[in-house]
Each structure stands twice: as C-alpha cells, then as structure tokens.
Write a protein that holds these residues in place. Sequence first.
Motif, PDB file in Angstrom:
ATOM      1  N   TYR A  33      30.563  50.158  52.547  1.00  0.00           N
ATOM      2  CA  TYR A  33      30.525  48.792  52.024  1.00  0.00           C
ATOM      3  C   TYR A  33      29.362  48.651  51.052  1.00  0.00           C
ATOM      4  CZ  TYR A  33      33.510  47.489  55.995  1.00  0.00           C
ATOM      5  OH  TYR A  33      34.527  47.405  56.902  1.00  0.00           O
ATOM      6  N   VAL A  34      29.618  47.938  49.958  1.00  0.00           N
ATOM      7  CA  VAL A  34      28.538  47.459  49.097  1.00  0.00           C
ATOM      8  C   VAL A  34      28.591  45.938  49.173  1.00  0.00           C
ATOM      9  CG1 VAL A  34      27.609  47.360  46.763  1.00  0.00           C
ATOM     10  CG2 VAL A  34      28.636  49.479  47.601  1.00  0.00           C
ATOM     11  N   TYR A  35      27.446  45.346  49.529  1.00  0.00           N
ATOM     12  CA  TYR A  35      27.384  43.890  49.735  1.00  0.00           C
ATOM     13  C   TYR A  35      26.784  43.224  48.506  1.00  0.00           C
ATOM     14  CZ  TYR A  35      28.030  45.467  54.506  1.00  0.00           C
ATOM     15  OH  TYR A  35      28.516  46.074  55.637  1.00  0.00           O
ATOM     16  N   HIS A  36      27.527  42.293  47.932  1.00  0.00           N
ATOM     17  CA  HIS A  36      27.054  41.591  46.741  1.00  0.00           C
ATOM     18  C   HIS A  36      26.522  40.213  47.101  1.00  0.00           C
ATOM     19  CE1 HIS A  36      29.151  44.824  44.641  1.00  0.00           C
ATOM     20  NE2 HIS A  36      30.195  44.560  45.392  1.00  0.00           N
ATOM     21  N   LYS A  37      27.068  39.633  48.169  1.00  0.00           N
ATOM     22  CA  LYS A  37      26.754  38.255  48.544  1.00  0.00           C
ATOM     23  C   LYS A  37      27.108  38.080  50.024  1.00  0.00           C
ATOM     24  CE  LYS A  37      28.127  33.857  46.523  1.00  0.00           C
ATOM     25  NZ  LYS A  37      29.131  33.156  45.682  1.00  0.00           N
ATOM     26  N   PRO A  38      26.252  37.402  50.832  1.00  0.00           N
ATOM     27  CA  PRO A  38      26.612  37.232  52.249  1.00  0.00           C
ATOM     28  C   PRO A  38      27.899  36.410  52.403  1.00  0.00           C
ATOM     29  CG  PRO A  38      24.312  36.620  51.863  1.00  0.00           C
ATOM     30  CD  PRO A  38      24.949  36.800  50.519  1.00  0.00           C
ATOM     31  N   THR A  88      38.771  48.348  48.228  1.00  0.00           N
ATOM     32  CA  THR A  88      39.160  46.939  48.326  1.00  0.00           C
ATOM     33  C   THR A  88      38.025  46.065  47.826  1.00  0.00           C
ATOM     34  OG1 THR A  88      40.508  47.441  50.263  1.00  0.00           O
ATOM     35  CG2 THR A  88      39.992  45.124  49.876  1.00  0.00           C
ATOM     36  N   GLU A  89      38.362  45.175  46.922  1.00  0.00           N
ATOM     37  CA  GLU A  89      37.379  44.197  46.426  1.00  0.00           C
ATOM     38  C   GLU A  89      37.666  42.843  47.050  1.00  0.00           C
ATOM     39  OE1 GLU A  89      36.337  46.046  42.033  1.00  0.00           O
ATOM     40  OE2 GLU A  89      37.418  44.146  42.154  1.00  0.00           O
ATOM     41  N   TYR A  90      36.654  42.313  47.725  1.00  0.00           N
ATOM     42  CA  TYR A  90      36.756  40.980  48.334  1.00  0.00           C
ATOM     43  C   TYR A  90      36.021  39.978  47.454  1.00  0.00           C
ATOM     44  CZ  TYR A  90      38.264  43.372  52.586  1.00  0.00           C
ATOM     45  OH  TYR A  90      38.951  44.141  53.507  1.00  0.00           O
ATOM     46  N   ARG A  91      36.713  38.926  47.079  1.00  0.00           N
ATOM     47  CA  ARG A  91      36.107  37.864  46.256  1.00  0.00           C
ATOM     48  C   ARG A  91      36.153  36.554  47.006  1.00  0.00           C
ATOM     49  NH1 ARG A  91      35.193  39.397  41.006  1.00  0.00           N
ATOM     50  NH2 ARG A  91      35.968  41.509  40.626  1.00  0.00           N
ATOM     51  N   ASP A  92      35.196  35.675  46.711  1.00  0.00           N
ATOM     52  CA  ASP A  92      35.171  34.383  47.394  1.00  0.00           C
ATOM     53  C   ASP A  92      35.953  33.332  46.603  1.00  0.00           C
ATOM     54  OD1 ASP A  92      33.512  33.517  45.352  1.00  0.00           O
ATOM     55  OD2 ASP A  92      31.691  33.448  46.570  1.00  0.00           O
ATOM     56  N   GLN A  93      35.864  32.085  47.081  1.00  0.00           N
ATOM     57  CA  GLN A  93      36.646  30.990  46.489  1.00  0.00           C
ATOM     58  C   GLN A  93      36.228  30.692  45.047  1.00  0.00           C
ATOM     59  OE1 GLN A  93      34.818  30.935  49.222  1.00  0.00           O
ATOM     60  NE2 GLN A  93      33.185  29.438  49.026  1.00  0.00           N
ATOM     61  N   ASN A  94      35.050  31.184  44.646  1.00  0.00           N
ATOM     62  CA  ASN A  94      34.603  30.992  43.260  1.00  0.00           C
ATOM     63  C   ASN A  94      34.958  32.180  42.365  1.00  0.00           C
ATOM     64  OD1 ASN A  94      33.274  28.546  44.062  1.00  0.00           O
ATOM     65  ND2 ASN A  94      31.656  29.827  44.944  1.00  0.00           N
ATOM     66  N   GLY A  95      35.619  33.166  42.959  1.00  0.00           N
ATOM     67  CA  GLY A  95      35.965  34.364  42.194  1.00  0.00           C
ATOM     68  C   GLY A  95      34.841  35.386  42.161  1.00  0.00           C
ATOM     69  N   ASP A  96      33.734  35.098  42.868  1.00  0.00           N
ATOM     70  CA  ASP A  96      32.605  36.036  42.884  1.00  0.00           C
ATOM     71  C   ASP A  96      32.898  37.206  43.831  1.00  0.00           C
ATOM     72  OD1 ASP A  96      31.253  34.328  41.208  1.00  0.00           O
ATOM     73  OD2 ASP A  96      30.086  33.381  42.824  1.00  0.00           O
ATOM     74  N   LEU A  97      32.548  38.404  43.371  1.00  0.00           N
ATOM     75  CA  LEU A  97      32.687  39.587  44.215  1.00  0.00           C
ATOM     76  C   LEU A  97      31.684  39.487  45.364  1.00  0.00           C
ATOM     77  CD1 LEU A  97      34.172  42.346  44.334  1.00  0.00           C
ATOM     78  CD2 LEU A  97      32.291  43.281  42.964  1.00  0.00           C
ATOM     79  N   VAL A  98      32.146  39.593  46.609  1.00  0.00           N
ATOM     80  CA  VAL A  98      31.222  39.518  47.747  1.00  0.00           C
ATOM     81  C   VAL A  98      31.025  40.880  48.426  1.00  0.00           C
ATOM     82  CG1 VAL A  98      31.444  37.048  48.192  1.00  0.00           C
ATOM     83  CG2 VAL A  98      33.054  38.608  49.259  1.00  0.00           C
ATOM     84  N   VAL A  99      32.104  41.635  48.566  1.00  0.00           N
ATOM     85  CA  VAL A  99      32.004  42.958  49.202  1.00  0.00           C
ATOM     86  C   VAL A  99      32.969  43.915  48.508  1.00  0.00           C
ATOM     87  CG1 VAL A  99      32.410  44.298  51.312  1.00  0.00           C
ATOM     88  CG2 VAL A  99      31.389  42.052  51.495  1.00  0.00           C
ATOM     89  N   THR A 100      32.499  45.136  48.271  1.00  0.00           N
ATOM     90  CA  THR A 100      33.395  46.217  47.849  1.00  0.00           C
ATOM     91  C   THR A 100      33.479  47.199  49.014  1.00  0.00           C
ATOM     92  OG1 THR A 100      32.578  45.966  45.586  1.00  0.00           O
ATOM     93  CG2 THR A 100      33.849  47.953  46.072  1.00  0.00           C
TER      94      THR A 100
END
Lengths: 170, 140
Positions: free
Chosen positions: A103-108, A142-154
């Motif tokens: 995992y790479v964490y971009h945002k909690p 897998t790229e996980y994005r939040d409700q704002n479209g920001d990348l949160v976890v790869t």
Amino acid sequence: MAVDRFPIEAGHVIMFARSIGEVNDIYYNEDYAKGAEPGAILAPPTFVQASAQFDSDYFLRPKIGQEWFGSAKGPTGITPSEPSGGDTKKSSGGGGLHAEQRYVYHKPIKVGDVLSAITKPGASWEKEGRRGGNLMFTESVTEYRDQNGDLVVTATSVGVRTERPATVKE
Amino acid sequence: MPLNAKDIKVGDTYSEQVCKNLSRTQIVQYAGASGDYNPVHHDQLYVEEIAGYPSVFAHGMLTMGLTGKMLTNYIGDGRLTAFGVRFTAQVFPGATLTATATITDIREEEGNQIADMDVSTVDEEGVEVVKGTASARLDA
C-alpha cells in the motif's frame, strides 16, 4: 475489478478493527477521534481490502441462488453432474494464494468518506518453487479515490497459483 | 501519540505480540469483515478433501492487518505513508504472532521527516510469516 461506491461506515470499521484485535479508540470512539490528530474515526491501514464487500462480482463471496464451492453436507457444494457446475480441481485453493501486498497511502481514510476503486492488471511472471511446484504470479494495482476524486490509497496485490498445495511446515 | 524524529534512531526496534493462540473464530471474524469468504480460511471439510491442505489457515491479509496494528501503535494514527509485505509462510489456527519494526532510515521528504522501517512478523516457533517494509511521517 471496479468498485463504484465504497462507503466508509462506522459499523464496518468496528467489525474490521475487532477482527484484527484492535483496541485503539481511533477506530471505535467518535468523541475520542474528534479530539485526536486525524479529527475523525479512521479506517485501519489494511481496511481497503474490505472493498470486496462492495464489489458485486467478488468471486470469494457466495452469490445468492448460485452453487458455492465450499462444503455443504459434502466437501464441496458444486454438483459435479451439472454442466454449469464448476471444475472442482480448478477451485482447489479457492483461486490461489496471496503472495504479496503493498500500500502507498496518500491521505488518511475517514468514516464518512465514499471511495471508488479501479483495478488494473500489472506484471505476471513464473518461478519454480521449492514446495508448491511451478508458481504463477500475477499482479494487480488498485487505485482508491475519495468523494473529491483525490487518490487516497494505491494498492498493489500479487497473487500466486501453485501446482500443488504449499505444504505446511513440519 | 505520533512518533517524534528526535526520539528515534536507525536500528531502533519495536515489537508487539499481535495475536495469541489464533482462533478459527477470529479468522471467521476477519472473513466476515473483509468479505473474503474463501472456504480455505474456515471450512475444514473443504480444505482437507478438496483443497488438500491439512487445516484452514488465516488470510494473508489478516496477518498483514495484525502487523499493521503494531505499526500504528508505534508510529501513531494516520501517519503511515507506505506499507508492503510478502507472505512468507501460512498462518494456522493456534499461532501466536509477534510483529517487529526496525528503523532503517530517517530522512526528509518534501519538508516532512520520514522514518523507513523493516517489518517482520514471526510465529511462536520463530518462523517468519510476513516480511516487508513501511514508511511513516514523524513529528519533528
């Protein structure tokens, strides 16, 4: 795999936190979390794996009204005489083993976030194993994005299929 | 409390017992929460007669989740920037697992202090079940 909507729900985080033996209030107690640095209940670092619950096609969950390859009265619920029934040999090991996860964490990730996920295939390679015979590795990202479209976890997952079961340690 | 760069040095280690005598029920809890209902993790009949393993075994991701608990207890909540592992041995019911982080580097990246760590989780016999690395943002 694509998950259109993966809502981060408080009850789901509690169930997940319990399953990994977590006692940290940051996963359970909203009042505590509000006063802590993150400011909200967090999802544990490996929680995105639970997006499987929101993947309508996830193959390791029984589908309502369909045969399931796990045991019922007998060792597998798949009826061999039925042409539509699965190949029990193929289902051995239930789709291979998990070899590696990164995992790479971009945002909690916080309760209340609504994520979406898109998975792309990565590399694949073969290796001769000591115990399981020929090993076939496949990677997916897998790229996980939040409700704002920001990348949160790869998330990068490596699965392995073995020719025969990896034996247990003595 | 987040870890402060001033309080650690390369070579420091932190260990925690992350599960004791792992129960089949805890594996079932993880299946239910994660959504991975692969019978190899809970279905002894299937596992012995179809999959060919001697026993049900834990999801690799359960072991990684247990290992992550050690990391967040050490470095603080919401501070991980990376966490990756290889699953080096299967974990069976009854396992007692100890997870360890070792600081390998303390560096600056985009104005933040970052700690790099080696991560290792071993069972009660010392067999390594998870091996990997992690990075975390420190207080400065």
